[in-house]
Design a protein around this motif. Structure first.
Motif, PDB file in Angstrom:
ATOM      1  N   PRO A  92       0.384  25.460  32.714  1.00 17.51           N
ATOM      2  CA  PRO A  92       0.132  26.939  32.609  1.00 17.51           C
ATOM      3  C   PRO A  92      -0.121  27.503  31.264  1.00 17.51           C
ATOM      4  O   PRO A  92       0.521  27.237  30.441  1.00 17.51           O
ATOM      5  CB  PRO A  92       1.499  27.218  33.702  1.00 17.51           C
ATOM      6  N   PHE A  93      -0.720  28.675  31.430  1.00 16.67           N
ATOM      7  CA  PHE A  93      -0.937  29.319  30.140  1.00 16.67           C
ATOM      8  C   PHE A  93      -0.118  30.747  30.235  1.00 16.67           C
ATOM      9  O   PHE A  93       0.015  31.317  31.415  1.00 16.67           O
ATOM     10  CB  PHE A  93      -2.386  29.909  30.090  1.00 16.67           C
ATOM     11  N   PRO A  94       0.227  31.233  29.042  1.00 12.31           N
ATOM     12  CA  PRO A  94       1.162  32.237  28.954  1.00 12.31           C
ATOM     13  C   PRO A  94       0.096  33.683  28.715  1.00 12.31           C
ATOM     14  O   PRO A  94       0.678  34.451  28.198  1.00 12.31           O
ATOM     15  CB  PRO A  94       2.148  32.169  27.843  1.00 12.31           C
ATOM     16  N   TYR A  95      -0.864  33.411  29.382  1.00  8.34           N
ATOM     17  CA  TYR A  95      -2.052  34.398  29.068  1.00  8.34           C
ATOM     18  C   TYR A  95      -2.760  34.517  30.284  1.00  8.34           C
ATOM     19  O   TYR A  95      -2.877  33.630  31.122  1.00  8.34           O
ATOM     20  CB  TYR A  95      -2.735  34.533  28.003  1.00  8.34           C
ATOM     21  N   THR A 122     -15.989  33.340  29.290  1.00 10.30           N
ATOM     22  CA  THR A 122     -14.431  33.213  29.622  1.00 10.30           C
ATOM     23  C   THR A 122     -13.838  34.410  28.791  1.00 10.30           C
ATOM     24  O   THR A 122     -13.852  34.136  27.365  1.00 10.30           O
ATOM     25  CB  THR A 122     -13.616  31.951  29.780  1.00 10.30           C
ATOM     26  N   LEU A 123     -13.226  35.437  29.161  1.00  9.97           N
ATOM     27  CA  LEU A 123     -12.373  36.418  28.447  1.00  9.97           C
ATOM     28  C   LEU A 123     -11.174  36.028  28.472  1.00  9.97           C
ATOM     29  O   LEU A 123     -10.124  36.003  29.737  1.00  9.97           O
ATOM     30  CB  LEU A 123     -12.618  37.647  29.119  1.00  9.97           C
ATOM     31  N   SER A 124     -10.215  35.713  27.451  1.00 12.24           N
ATOM     32  CA  SER A 124      -8.985  35.463  27.331  1.00 12.24           C
ATOM     33  C   SER A 124      -7.961  36.635  26.884  1.00 12.24           C
ATOM     34  O   SER A 124      -8.388  37.100  25.898  1.00 12.24           O
ATOM     35  CB  SER A 124      -8.631  33.963  26.586  1.00 12.24           C
ATOM     36  N   PRO A 171      -5.618  44.674  22.352  1.00  8.67           N
ATOM     37  CA  PRO A 171      -5.489  43.971  21.398  1.00  8.67           C
ATOM     38  C   PRO A 171      -6.743  43.708  20.523  1.00  8.67           C
ATOM     39  O   PRO A 171      -7.907  44.287  21.178  1.00  8.67           O
ATOM     40  CB  PRO A 171      -5.337  42.725  21.986  1.00  8.67           C
ATOM     41  N   PRO A 172      -6.951  43.280  19.434  1.00  5.63           N
ATOM     42  CA  PRO A 172      -8.112  42.816  18.890  1.00  5.63           C
ATOM     43  C   PRO A 172      -8.725  41.802  19.613  1.00  5.63           C
ATOM     44  O   PRO A 172      -8.341  40.915  20.467  1.00  5.63           O
ATOM     45  CB  PRO A 172      -8.022  42.480  17.610  1.00  5.63           C
ATOM     46  N   VAL A 173     -10.236  41.632  19.732  1.00  7.83           N
ATOM     47  CA  VAL A 173     -10.869  40.889  20.417  1.00  7.83           C
ATOM     48  C   VAL A 173     -12.154  40.028  19.329  1.00  7.83           C
ATOM     49  O   VAL A 173     -12.618  41.072  18.723  1.00  7.83           O
ATOM     50  CB  VAL A 173     -11.580  41.362  21.646  1.00  7.83           C
ATOM     51  N   VAL A 174     -12.322  38.929  19.667  1.00 10.70           N
ATOM     52  CA  VAL A 174     -13.438  38.260  18.799  1.00 10.70           C
ATOM     53  C   VAL A 174     -14.241  37.593  19.870  1.00 10.70           C
ATOM     54  O   VAL A 174     -14.076  36.844  20.867  1.00 10.70           O
ATOM     55  CB  VAL A 174     -12.862  36.976  17.887  1.00 10.70           C
ATOM     56  N   LEU A 175     -15.710  37.767  19.759  1.00  8.43           N
ATOM     57  CA  LEU A 175     -16.719  37.133  20.302  1.00  8.43           C
ATOM     58  C   LEU A 175     -16.960  35.812  19.644  1.00  8.43           C
ATOM     59  O   LEU A 175     -17.192  35.825  18.425  1.00  8.43           O
ATOM     60  CB  LEU A 175     -17.839  37.921  20.517  1.00  8.43           C
ATOM     61  N   MET A 176     -16.869  34.617  20.513  1.00  4.33           N
ATOM     62  CA  MET A 176     -17.030  33.508  19.701  1.00  4.33           C
ATOM     63  C   MET A 176     -18.589  33.017  19.866  1.00  4.33           C
ATOM     64  O   MET A 176     -18.983  32.891  20.873  1.00  4.33           O
ATOM     65  CB  MET A 176     -16.195  32.204  20.285  1.00  4.33           C
ATOM     66  N   GLY A 186      -1.617  37.075  20.489  1.00  6.54           N
ATOM     67  CA  GLY A 186      -1.732  38.511  20.665  1.00  6.54           C
ATOM     68  C   GLY A 186      -3.311  38.865  20.248  1.00  6.54           C
ATOM     69  O   GLY A 186      -3.628  40.067  20.243  1.00  6.54           O
ATOM     70  N   ILE A 187      -4.277  38.085  20.417  1.00  6.05           N
ATOM     71  CA  ILE A 187      -5.720  38.141  20.028  1.00  6.05           C
ATOM     72  C   ILE A 187      -6.296  37.745  21.096  1.00  6.05           C
ATOM     73  O   ILE A 187      -6.300  36.728  21.639  1.00  6.05           O
ATOM     74  CB  ILE A 187      -6.063  37.564  18.856  1.00  6.05           C
ATOM     75  N   ALA A 188      -7.280  38.722  21.827  1.00  4.25           N
ATOM     76  CA  ALA A 188      -8.179  38.314  22.846  1.00  4.25           C
ATOM     77  C   ALA A 188      -9.468  37.723  22.185  1.00  4.25           C
ATOM     78  O   ALA A 188      -9.869  37.728  21.127  1.00  4.25           O
ATOM     79  CB  ALA A 188      -8.523  39.451  23.605  1.00  4.25           C
TER      80      ALA A 188
END
Length: 416
Positions: A135-138, A157-159, A167-172, A202-204
């Protein structure tokens, strides 16, 4: 049409199946001299038919897991209780074996080159200890965004980190070639590993299948260039901003994805950039240095002009754009903070000239960080030589130090 790997497998194969029957999956490791390549043989047979040379009742496929090649077709030519012959003309190779105990022992021949290959029952599973497991904690969300002008719908997929408000977010953004959202290669899933690590800190992140690949649909692929893929990434960053859920929107790009990060950074659309071996040199220069690093001084072309002639003759639209694309004017217009990483043993984006160009061209910013990591290759794995032939044999997907540094830097930028 599906393309099979260069090292591939047409086979004349001898199997036995007196106790368990011929049906089933067999695995082994091809000894190809400089490296070992796992192979899987899948046999489906009508076990009610036992006569010698009962070929029509059995079918066969071959897999090369580390080359991402599955279901390579093979024709069954002969089988008996202790032998079987198959032929897969797709890959132009042969293999003959007999069952001794519980092992098929034989010789695999490709392009006239014999190589020993023994098989035992079972499926192949590569050791990839960093691949995230539930299981994932997010939380994660399956999302889509559109590049309307190109007619492309990108699926990803948005994590989202737990209990994090804006939170800050990065597009990969993946490297060259069509890849899935995890940038999967040799059963490594570096973007999945990155997304997992970032979410736990803490980063999306949003990772997506390249256009025309996986669950992404539409958009020109055959003639698409880096510029077209940059437009897809721009659509992703705009989608993230419109959502209003994030404090800062950045782009994390690997290899060609790093070039795309600088293209978008020059437009002023990003709050930060993480460039994983992103090129800072003109395409023809980069490819020439790459060839010299991979093949040595006697193994490749002797000049950039010779490389350009070969590319022009190929007529490949992506390569034609790439050899003429100079990222330096875009880099010179980037105003947001940049974290640029290279591995010291990267033979695809040679680190020294790349980082030197970035150091020289990037506009001053106290938050820039340029770093070369000892003993890491183009995938940021700890390695021996850095040659791509090692990628599949290394269990590590991405260096823990690199993961830590990326998360730490993004969190620092987010506080500014």
């Amino acid at each position: 049409m599906k393309k099979w790997p260069t090292i591939a497998f047409t086979a004349y194969l001898s199997l036995a199946a007196h106790a368990q029957g011929i049906s089933g999956t067999w695995k082994g490791e091809l000894n190809a001299g400089m490296f070992r390549l796992p192979l899987v043989l899948n046999i489906t047979a009508d076990e009610t038919c036992r006569p010698v040379c009962c070929c029509a009742t059995a079918t066969c496929t071959l897999d090369s897991p580390l080359q991402n090649a599955k279901d390579i077709p093979a024709e069954v030519l002969f089988r008996s209780e202790d032998s079987l012959s198959i032929c897969s003309r797709t890959i132009n190779a042969t293999y003959s074996a007999r069952l001794q105990g519980d092992t098929l022992r034989g010789t695999f021949v490709q392009h006239g080159q014999p190589m020993p290959l023994n098989l035992t029952r079972g499926t192949y599973e590569a050791r990839r200890p960093q691949t995230p497991q539930p299981p994932f904690p997010y939380t994660t969300e399956e999302v889509q965004f559109d590049n309307a002008e190109a007619g492309a719908t990108l699926s990803g997929t948005l994590s989202l980190p737990a209990n994090a408000e804006r939170p800050p977010v990065v597009l990969m953004v993946t490297g060259s070639g069509q890849q899935n959202r995890d940038e999967e290669l040799f059963e490594h899933r570096p973007f999945a590993v990155l997304a997992d690590y970032l979410a736990r800190h803490g980063i999306a992140s949003l990772r997506y299948d390249d256009r025309g690949f996986g669950l992404s649909k539409g958009g020109e692929v055959t003639n698409a260039t880096t510029k077209d893929f940059a437009d897809d990434a721009l659509a992703g960053t705009e989608w993230l901003r419109r959502s209003g859920r994030f404090s800062k929107v950045g782009l994390l790009g690997h290899s060609e994805g790093g070039a795309i990060a600088f293209i978008l950074g020059a437009k002023g659309t990003l709050d930060f950039i993480v460039s994983l071996a992103g090129p800072a040199l003109k395409g023809d220069t980069l490819l020439y240095l790459q060839q010299k690093a991979l093949l040595g001084p006697l193994g490749g072309l002797t000049s950039i002009e010779g490389l350009r002639v070969n590319v022009l003759l190929s007529g490949n639209p992506w390569l034609l754009f790439y050899i003429d694309y100079d990222p330096q004017p875009d880099i010179a217009r980037v105003s947001c903070p940049v974290f640029a990483l290279n591995g010291s043993k990267d033979l695809q984006v040679v680190p020294a000239p790349n980082l030197e160009a970035l150091q020289r061209i990037l506009p001053p910013n106290k938050h820039h960080l340029l770093k070369e990591y000892p003993e890491l290759n183009h995938l940021f794995q700890h390695c021996t030589t850095g040659h791509p032939k090692e990628y599949a044999t290394i269990e590590e997907t991405i260096s823990e130090e690199v993961l830590h540094d990326i998360a730490d830097w993004i969190l620092t930028i987010n506080q500014q």
